[in-house]
Design a protein around this motif. Structure first.
Motif, PDB file in Angstrom:
ATOM      1  N   ALA A 172       0.836  -1.205   0.000  1.00 36.94           N
ATOM      2  CA  ALA A 172       0.000   0.000   0.000  1.00 36.94           C
ATOM      3  C   ALA A 172       0.864   1.246   0.000  1.00 36.94           C
ATOM      4  CB  ALA A 172      -0.923  -0.010   1.211  1.00 36.94           C
ATOM      5  N   SER A 173       1.894   1.216   0.817  1.00 35.89           N
ATOM      6  CA  SER A 173       2.783   2.376   0.908  1.00 35.89           C
ATOM      7  C   SER A 173       3.484   2.617  -0.426  1.00 35.89           C
ATOM      8  CB  SER A 173       3.799   2.146   2.023  1.00 35.89           C
ATOM      9  OG  SER A 173       4.835   3.081   1.932  1.00 35.89           O
TER      10      SER A 173
ATOM     11  N   GLN B 146       1.110   3.912  -3.114  1.00 35.45           N
ATOM     12  CA  GLN B 146       0.771   5.315  -2.921  1.00 35.45           C
ATOM     13  C   GLN B 146       1.877   6.216  -3.467  1.00 35.45           C
ATOM     14  OE1 GLN B 146       0.735   6.598   1.123  1.00 35.45           O
ATOM     15  NE2 GLN B 146       0.105   8.666   0.531  1.00 35.45           N
TER      16      GLN B 146
ATOM     17  N   ALA C 232       1.891   5.888  -7.323  1.00 37.88           N
ATOM     18  CA  ALA C 232       0.754   6.505  -8.013  1.00 37.88           C
ATOM     19  C   ALA C 232       0.841   8.021  -7.972  1.00 37.88           C
ATOM     20  CB  ALA C 232      -0.555   6.021  -7.385  1.00 37.88           C
ATOM     21  N   VAL C 233       1.131   8.574  -6.780  1.00 42.77           N
ATOM     22  CA  VAL C 233       1.176  10.038  -6.671  1.00 42.77           C
ATOM     23  C   VAL C 233       2.327  10.597  -7.508  1.00 42.77           C
ATOM     24  CG1 VAL C 233       1.443  11.989  -5.103  1.00 42.77           C
ATOM     25  CG2 VAL C 233       0.074  10.011  -4.408  1.00 42.77           C
TER      26      VAL C 233
ATOM     27  N   THR D   6       7.310  10.305   3.006  1.00 35.96           N
ATOM     28  CA  THR D   6       6.635  10.117   1.726  1.00 35.96           C
ATOM     29  C   THR D   6       6.922  11.229   0.717  1.00 35.96           C
ATOM     30  OG1 THR D   6       4.915   8.973   2.954  1.00 35.96           O
ATOM     31  CG2 THR D   6       4.385   9.585   0.699  1.00 35.96           C
TER      32      THR D   6
ATOM     33  N   THR E  38      10.447   4.239  -7.327  1.00 41.03           N
ATOM     34  CA  THR E  38       9.800   3.856  -6.068  1.00 41.03           C
ATOM     35  C   THR E  38      10.737   2.984  -5.230  1.00 41.03           C
ATOM     36  OG1 THR E  38       7.694   3.861  -7.232  1.00 41.03           O
ATOM     37  CG2 THR E  38       7.742   2.782  -5.093  1.00 41.03           C
TER      38      THR E  38
END
Lengths: 259, 285
Positions: B89-90, B93, B96-97, B150, B222
């Motif tokens: 999930a991390s 995120q 995607a962002v 993040t 990422t």
């Protein structure tokens, strides 16, 4: 490369409402340039274009342009291509669709509104081009050799169609062509232009009765006489151009060779 | 002419068959080649690969190369503890962002550079220079400026992905048919309308190529960001398991990354296929 060339000099042309004018003349006589000036795609270095008493500042709804290479947007359907100019002019969505469909019906393509341009023949694509130019309901339709990319049969059929649509709408048309037959079939007036720099050499009124598709207009004395005259004038203008000198030399040899 | 037309290819084939009686039998024997679908073949290739992997792991030992059979329980274990899901999930995120930001900014700048020649000519050389520099070189600065959380990771992903998207958009806009632009101008289209209605759709096939390259770069970004910051995400799991020689567990986040990559590239393929309908024109004209 970018040294300026004088494309047109002392050109004065008046087109009255509802008139069909054909521009003819050898290559490089500024026919296309004149058409772009009338639309506003080009700015004249001197002089002006006046439509209905006003000087249009930029291209817009006053004139509709039809191009030789159709120039439809390949990613839009037929309907959306005709909608495009209406969208550009910020016409309300509901009216856009109604109007686009109306003009597609006028050019006989109402059953193809969801097709993409590449799915249509050349003649059909140019019908879309015509519908698109008419959709803004311009005062004048500017056509730059619109049928030159079509085969001979389609071309004649499109001339008929254009004649019919023009009589129906009563719109002024300025039509550039290399084909004297096409010019004599369509025009009220023919503007003969000469090259380097482009000038208006002569204005000819074509008084062949309309509609010209009801009889064999090519057999009339006026057609034959006008055609021969125009052809001779254009030939005289291009005779000095290098690419035609060889042709002239061949012509001089031919009679001797036949004996 | 007629003789040539009267000699169709099938005439040759029976002769061949008669001359080589074994050929028909061989064709029958290998007929399953045609019956198995591509998906079937992919599964067969995967099974063969896993088999070879397992065989190789026997002499190598569990530490150097764990067998795929050892990875399955490790994978399940990581799912059970929830750490794989949290990490995925991390990572998703961050990916995607960062990727979406790269799309928005890359396309916008590409259209701007392509649509206003002076801007494009001025910036092109710097964009290419930046593209040639390994973006990893900037990570220490990004961490200095944005910390280890993040935001820093999103910046790394964005920076990785934005240039291929920008460069491809720029190329696509530059390749816009000038005849279409003139046609649009003849209907009174202003600059903004030319951008939106002509240049952007004309550049779309190029942009999709940029998106595909950008997605791969964003994926790399990422993982790099998470390995460097080592606080959360799949890259963090990899750093942890790799650093403590838990090699069987190490493969779980790797597999998730592979699945993510596959998913994204499939989505982009669907997008490309949707474009194909009108694209046929460009080869025709």
């Amino acid at each position: 490369m970018d040294s300026p060339v004088e494309a047109l000099r002392d050109v004065s042309l008046q087109v009255t409402a509802g008139e069909f004018v054909c521009l003819v003349g050898p290559s490089g006589c500024g026919k296309t340039t004149l058409l772009r000036l009338m639309d506003g795609l080009l700015e004249p270095d001197s002089g002006q274009v006046v439509i209905d008493g006003e000087r249009p500042a930029a291209p817009g709804p006053h004139a509709g342009f039809v191009f030789q290479s159709f120039r439809l947007l390949p990613w839009r359907t037929v309907l959306d291509n005709v909608v495009f100019p209406l969208q550009v002019q910020a016409i309300a969505r509901a009216e856009r669709l109604d109007r686009a469909r109306e003009y597609l019906r006028l050019v006989g393509l109402e059953d193809f509104e969801n097709s993409y341009p590449h799915e249509l023949s050349g003649g059909m694509q140019q019908r879309v081009g015509l519908a698109r130019a008419l959709a803004l309901e311009p005062e004048i339709l500017l056509m730059d050799e619109p049928f030159a990319a079509l085969d001979a049969q389609t071309r004649e059929f499109m001339q008929l169609e254009l004649g019919r649509i023009w009589e129906h709408l009563g719109i002024a048309v300025v039509f550039v062509t290399h084909s004297l037959d096409e010019a004599l079939f369509l025009a009220d007036r023919i503007v003969l232009m000469g090259p380097r720099p482009g000038t208006v050499e002569e204005l000819l009124t074509v008084s062949l009765p309309r509609p010209r598709w009801n009889y064999d207009f090519r057999a009339t004395p006026e057609f034959l006489e006008r055609r021969a005259y125009l052809w001779q004038r254009i030939r005289g203008m291009v005779a000095d151009q290098p690419e035609f000198r060889a042709a002239r030399a061949d012509e001089a040899l031919a009679p001797a060779g036949r004996v | 002419m007629r003789v040539a037309n009267a000699l169709p290819v099938p005439v040759v084939e029976p002769v061949e068959r008669a001359a080589l009686p074994g050929a028909a039998a061989a064709r029958r024997r290998f007929a399953f080649v045609g019956r198995v679908s591509v998906v079937g073949w992919r599964l067969i290739a995967l099974a063969a690969f896993l088999g070879l992997w397992h065989l190789a792991s026997i002499p190598a030992g569990k530490l150097l190369l764990p067998s795929p059979i050892d990875i399955v329980p490790a994978f399940l274990d990581e799912i059970r503890t929830g750490q794989l899901l949290t990490a995925t999930a991390s990572s998703l995120q961050v990916f995607a962002v960062g990727y979406l930001l790269a799309i928005v900014t890359g396309v916008a700048f590409g259209v701007l550079m392509g649509g206003i020649p002076r801007v494009g000519e001025t910036l092109e050389i710097y964009v290419n220079a930046l593209n040639a520099t390994p973006r990893v070189a900037f990570i220490p600065f990004i961490i200095l400026w944005f910390g280890l959380g993040t935001p820093a990771k999103i910046v790394v992903v964005w920076f990785q992905a934005v240039l291929p998207i920008l460069i491809n958009t720029y190329a696509g806009v530059q390749n816009t048919d000038p005849d279409l632009l003139e046609a649009a101008r003849s209907f009174g289209a202003r600059r903004g309308q030319l951008f939106r209605h002509i240049m952007l759709p004309a550049a779309l096939p190029y942009i999709v190529t940029g998106l595909r390259l950008g997605a791969a770069m964003a994926m790399v970004g990422t993982v790099i960001a998470e390995l460097q910051t080592a606080l959360a995400g799949l890259g963090y799991l990899m750093a942890q398991f790799g650093g403590t020689f838990q090699t069987a567990k190490y493969f779980a986040p790797v597999l998730v990354l592979a699945a993510m990559g596959m998913f994204v590239s499939q989505m982009l393929k669907i997008l490309e296929r949707r474009l194909a309908r009108w694209k046929a024109t460009q080869t025709q004209l």
